[in-house]
Design a protein around this motif. Structure first.
Motif, PDB file in Angstrom:
ATOM      1  N   ALA A 160      32.519 135.594  62.796  1.00 24.52           N
ATOM      2  CA  ALA A 160      33.770 134.831  62.750  1.00 24.52           C
ATOM      3  C   ALA A 160      34.032 134.264  61.363  1.00 24.52           C
ATOM      4  O   ALA A 160      33.115 134.073  60.564  1.00 24.52           O
ATOM      5  N   ASP A 161      35.307 133.988  61.084  1.00 24.43           N
ATOM      6  CA  ASP A 161      35.649 133.264  59.859  1.00 24.43           C
ATOM      7  C   ASP A 161      35.229 131.806  59.973  1.00 24.43           C
ATOM      8  O   ASP A 161      34.932 131.158  58.972  1.00 24.43           O
ATOM      9  N   LEU A 162      35.231 131.305  61.191  1.00 24.52           N
ATOM     10  CA  LEU A 162      34.777 129.941  61.465  1.00 24.52           C
ATOM     11  C   LEU A 162      34.291 129.884  62.898  1.00 24.52           C
ATOM     12  O   LEU A 162      34.972 130.364  63.802  1.00 24.52           O
ATOM     13  N   ASN A 163      33.100 129.331  63.090  1.00 28.21           N
ATOM     14  CA  ASN A 163      32.600 129.097  64.453  1.00 28.21           C
ATOM     15  C   ASN A 163      32.506 127.603  64.698  1.00 28.21           C
ATOM     16  O   ASN A 163      31.963 126.848  63.882  1.00 28.21           O
ATOM     17  N   ARG A 209      28.886 115.588  67.436  1.00 26.48           N
ATOM     18  CA  ARG A 209      27.944 115.381  66.334  1.00 26.48           C
ATOM     19  C   ARG A 209      27.847 116.607  65.425  1.00 26.48           C
ATOM     20  O   ARG A 209      27.607 116.486  64.213  1.00 26.48           O
ATOM     21  N   GLN A 210      28.037 117.783  66.002  1.00 26.47           N
ATOM     22  CA  GLN A 210      27.876 119.011  65.226  1.00 26.47           C
ATOM     23  C   GLN A 210      29.150 119.450  64.501  1.00 26.47           C
ATOM     24  O   GLN A 210      29.117 120.396  63.713  1.00 26.47           O
ATOM     25  N   LEU A 211      30.254 118.769  64.766  1.00 25.51           N
ATOM     26  CA  LEU A 211      31.501 119.086  64.060  1.00 25.51           C
ATOM     27  C   LEU A 211      31.472 118.431  62.687  1.00 25.51           C
ATOM     28  O   LEU A 211      31.375 117.210  62.567  1.00 25.51           O
ATOM     29  N   THR A 212      31.567 119.237  61.636  1.00 18.78           N
ATOM     30  CA  THR A 212      31.481 118.716  60.273  1.00 18.78           C
ATOM     31  C   THR A 212      32.863 118.612  59.627  1.00 18.78           C
ATOM     32  O   THR A 212      33.823 119.256  60.070  1.00 18.78           O
ATOM     33  N   THR A 213      32.918 117.840  58.561  1.00 20.65           N
ATOM     34  CA  THR A 213      34.162 117.711  57.790  1.00 20.65           C
ATOM     35  C   THR A 213      34.567 119.055  57.202  1.00 20.65           C
ATOM     36  O   THR A 213      35.761 119.402  57.185  1.00 20.65           O
ATOM     37  N   THR A 214      33.593 119.805  56.753  1.00 23.96           N
ATOM     38  CA  THR A 214      33.885 121.123  56.178  1.00 23.96           C
ATOM     39  C   THR A 214      34.516 122.042  57.218  1.00 23.96           C
ATOM     40  O   THR A 214      35.498 122.743  56.938  1.00 23.96           O
ATOM     41  N   GLN A 215      33.970 122.040  58.427  1.00 22.61           N
ATOM     42  CA  GLN A 215      34.540 122.860  59.490  1.00 22.61           C
ATOM     43  C   GLN A 215      35.977 122.452  59.796  1.00 22.61           C
ATOM     44  O   GLN A 215      36.848 123.313  59.985  1.00 22.61           O
ATOM     45  N   SER A 216      36.221 121.169  59.848  1.00 20.21           N
ATOM     46  CA  SER A 216      37.585 120.681  60.110  1.00 20.21           C
ATOM     47  C   SER A 216      38.536 121.120  59.005  1.00 20.21           C
ATOM     48  O   SER A 216      39.683 121.511  59.276  1.00 20.21           O
ATOM     49  N   LEU A 251      29.450 116.750  75.412  1.00 18.02           N
ATOM     50  CA  LEU A 251      30.581 116.437  74.530  1.00 18.02           C
ATOM     51  C   LEU A 251      30.122 115.672  73.294  1.00 18.02           C
ATOM     52  O   LEU A 251      30.579 115.935  72.176  1.00 18.02           O
ATOM     53  N   GLN A 252      29.215 114.728  73.482  1.00 21.46           N
ATOM     54  CA  GLN A 252      28.724 113.948  72.348  1.00 21.46           C
ATOM     55  C   GLN A 252      27.947 114.833  71.374  1.00 21.46           C
ATOM     56  O   GLN A 252      28.060 114.682  70.157  1.00 21.46           O
ATOM     57  N   ASP A 253      27.167 115.759  71.930  1.00 27.86           N
ATOM     58  CA  ASP A 253      26.426 116.688  71.080  1.00 27.86           C
ATOM     59  C   ASP A 253      27.390 117.585  70.297  1.00 27.86           C
ATOM     60  O   ASP A 253      27.189 117.851  69.110  1.00 27.86           O
ATOM     61  N   MET A 254      28.444 118.027  70.959  1.00 29.90           N
ATOM     62  CA  MET A 254      29.458 118.847  70.294  1.00 29.90           C
ATOM     63  C   MET A 254      30.115 118.061  69.158  1.00 29.90           C
ATOM     64  O   MET A 254      30.316 118.592  68.051  1.00 29.90           O
ATOM     65  N   THR A 266      35.899 131.182  66.402  1.00 31.62           N
ATOM     66  CA  THR A 266      35.203 131.318  67.679  1.00 31.62           C
ATOM     67  C   THR A 266      34.734 129.954  68.181  1.00 31.62           C
ATOM     68  O   THR A 266      34.402 129.061  67.397  1.00 31.62           O
ATOM     69  N   LEU A 267      34.710 129.813  69.511  1.00 29.83           N
ATOM     70  CA  LEU A 267      34.229 128.602  70.168  1.00 29.83           C
ATOM     71  C   LEU A 267      33.046 129.012  71.032  1.00 29.83           C
ATOM     72  O   LEU A 267      33.210 129.636  72.085  1.00 29.83           O
ATOM     73  N   THR A 268      31.827 128.700  70.564  1.00 30.69           N
ATOM     74  CA  THR A 268      30.612 129.103  71.264  1.00 30.69           C
ATOM     75  C   THR A 268      29.631 127.942  71.289  1.00 30.69           C
ATOM     76  O   THR A 268      29.897 126.879  70.727  1.00 30.69           O
ATOM     77  N   ARG A 269      28.448 128.183  71.887  1.00 33.79           N
ATOM     78  CA  ARG A 269      27.496 127.072  72.044  1.00 33.79           C
ATOM     79  C   ARG A 269      26.530 126.916  70.870  1.00 33.79           C
ATOM     80  O   ARG A 269      25.798 125.925  70.785  1.00 33.79           O
ATOM     81  N   ASN A 270      26.467 127.900  69.965  1.00 29.21           N
ATOM     82  CA  ASN A 270      25.609 127.789  68.785  1.00 29.21           C
ATOM     83  C   ASN A 270      26.149 128.685  67.682  1.00 29.21           C
ATOM     84  O   ASN A 270      27.118 129.421  67.878  1.00 29.21           O
ATOM     85  N   HIS A 271      25.513 128.613  66.532  1.00 25.77           N
ATOM     86  CA  HIS A 271      25.990 129.379  65.378  1.00 25.77           C
ATOM     87  C   HIS A 271      25.233 130.690  65.181  1.00 25.77           C
ATOM     88  O   HIS A 271      25.477 131.400  64.200  1.00 25.77           O
ATOM     89  N   THR A 272      24.314 131.018  66.087  1.00 20.24           N
ATOM     90  CA  THR A 272      23.443 132.169  65.856  1.00 20.24           C
ATOM     91  C   THR A 272      23.734 133.344  66.779  1.00 20.24           C
ATOM     92  O   THR A 272      23.017 134.337  66.758  1.00 20.24           O
ATOM     93  N   ASN A 273      24.782 133.267  67.590  1.00 18.17           N
ATOM     94  CA  ASN A 273      25.103 134.372  68.485  1.00 18.17           C
ATOM     95  C   ASN A 273      25.946 135.423  67.771  1.00 18.17           C
ATOM     96  O   ASN A 273      26.456 135.200  66.667  1.00 18.17           O
ATOM     97  N   SER A 274      26.123 136.571  68.390  1.00 16.32           N
ATOM     98  CA  SER A 274      26.801 137.707  67.764  1.00 16.32           C
ATOM     99  C   SER A 274      28.258 137.415  67.435  1.00 16.32           C
ATOM    100  O   SER A 274      28.768 137.796  66.373  1.00 16.32           O
ATOM    101  N   VAL A 275      28.961 136.747  68.352  1.00 16.16           N
ATOM    102  CA  VAL A 275      30.376 136.428  68.137  1.00 16.16           C
ATOM    103  C   VAL A 275      30.528 135.443  66.972  1.00 16.16           C
ATOM    104  O   VAL A 275      31.362 135.630  66.079  1.00 16.16           O
TER     105      VAL A 275
END
Length: 315
Positions: free
Chosen positions: A131-134, A21-28, A16-19, A118-127
């Motif tokens: 996406a418009d936003l991962n 940390r990876q959430l950015t203001t731009t994504q929000s 959860l903490q790692d998740m 999309t809600l996935t574990r990284n930004h490099t997968n096919s899904v």
């Protein structure tokens, strides 16, 4: 066994903490922009355990009074995708981002110009890459010793889904009244909006010089777990069973004659009688207390009664 349980919890907290940390203001910002542009229904989809998470998030959003639908990725390919259009907003949950059913559904959604988050574990997968936003909402490290049970990954997806739900609620000016109206048979619907003044219990009021022997007698005579100090027109303090127990523990031989003023809480938490049960519950949770003194809204020095968790259990 304790170590196994503790380690599992630690691994999920770390995920959860790692998740976070990876959430950015731009994504929000992009997330909120997509939510604001959506005028149709909100769609959540997933397969397996991710599908269960999608179900839960959909249910939460429905409780806001907002049009939300769980879409089974396989059934979508057999007609369920029919009503969807470009005014909708789709959330696809896949930890790996390589789930065949989710990829197939994503392709169909894109053909209909439906925005996809999309809600996935990284930004490099096919899904994620289509996406418009991962959003990172999964984990490559599960919480079991074999690293195969959906645990950390589903916890992340659920927490992110709940955060999305809160963002949607905030945008739609959601209120506790709406929630209660949508839960007419639930505890929240039945009790949350009750006026606090209808749920109060009277308690003994003693003066500041009352010896603890008398305080104990007053506590034992009721079931509210506290006594007030002062008068009906002037609240001076509060003594709970916990306060008295601590005083006896610290002075086991001469506690009986200690005056109330020496152990009372001088500034107890108060709330005026215009509020609701929900307001009181939130305040108790915020301050980690079991009792709130209720005063009159037009005179905050006059005691109306108390609201306690002890009494709530009897309602």
């Amino acid at each position: 066994m304790h170590s196994l349980l503790s380690d599992s919890i630690t691994l999920q907290i770390n995920a959860l903490q790692d998740m976070q940390r990876q959430l950015t203001t731009t994504q929000s910002d992009v997330l909120m922009d997509l939510i604001q542009r959506q005028s149709g229904q909100i769609i959540f989809s997933g397969i397996g355990k991710s599908g269960h998470i999608a179900h839960k998030i959909t249910s939460s959003i429905k409780s806001l009074g907002i049009n939300a639908t769980f879409l089974h990725a396989s059934e979508a390919m057999h007609g369920d995708i029919g009503p969807l259009n470009r005014h909708d907003l789709a959330f696809l949950i896949s930890n790996s981002g390589e789930t065949a059913e989710i990829l197939a559904l994503q392709s169909q959604l894109k053909r209909r110009d439906i925005p996809i988050i999309t809600l996935t574990r990284n930004h490099t997968n096919s899904v994620a890459m289509q996406a418009d936003l991962n959003l990172i909402a999964g984990s490559s490290k599960e919480a079991d010793p074999h690293n195969i049970l959906p645990t950390s990954s589903t916890t992340c997806a659920l927490v992110m889904g709940d955060a999305i739900t809160i963002a949607i609620a905030n945008y739609h000016a959601f209120s506790k009244t709406i929630f209660a109206n949508n839960h007419p048979h639930g505890n929240l619907g039945l009790n949350a909006l009750k006026p606090l003044k209808t749920q109060l219990q009277s308690v003994p009021i003693i003066n500041t010089d009352t010896p603890l022997q008398r305080v104990l007698s007053q506590l034992l005579s009721g079931h509210q777990g506290c006594v007030l100090v002062g008068s009906q027109q002037q609240l001076q303090g509060l003594i709970t069973e916990g306060d008295l127990n601590r005083a006896i523990s610290h002075n086991p031989h001469h506690w009986q004659n200690i005056p109330a003023k020496e152990i009372m809480s001088v500034n107890p938490i108060t709330l005026n009688d215009n509020h609701t049960v929900h307001d009181a519950e939130q305040l108790m949770q915020q301050h980690n207390i079991n009792t709130i003194v209720i005063v009159y809204h037009n005179n905050t020095q006059h005691i109306s009664g108390v609201y306690t968790r002890i009494y709530r259990k009897k309602i």
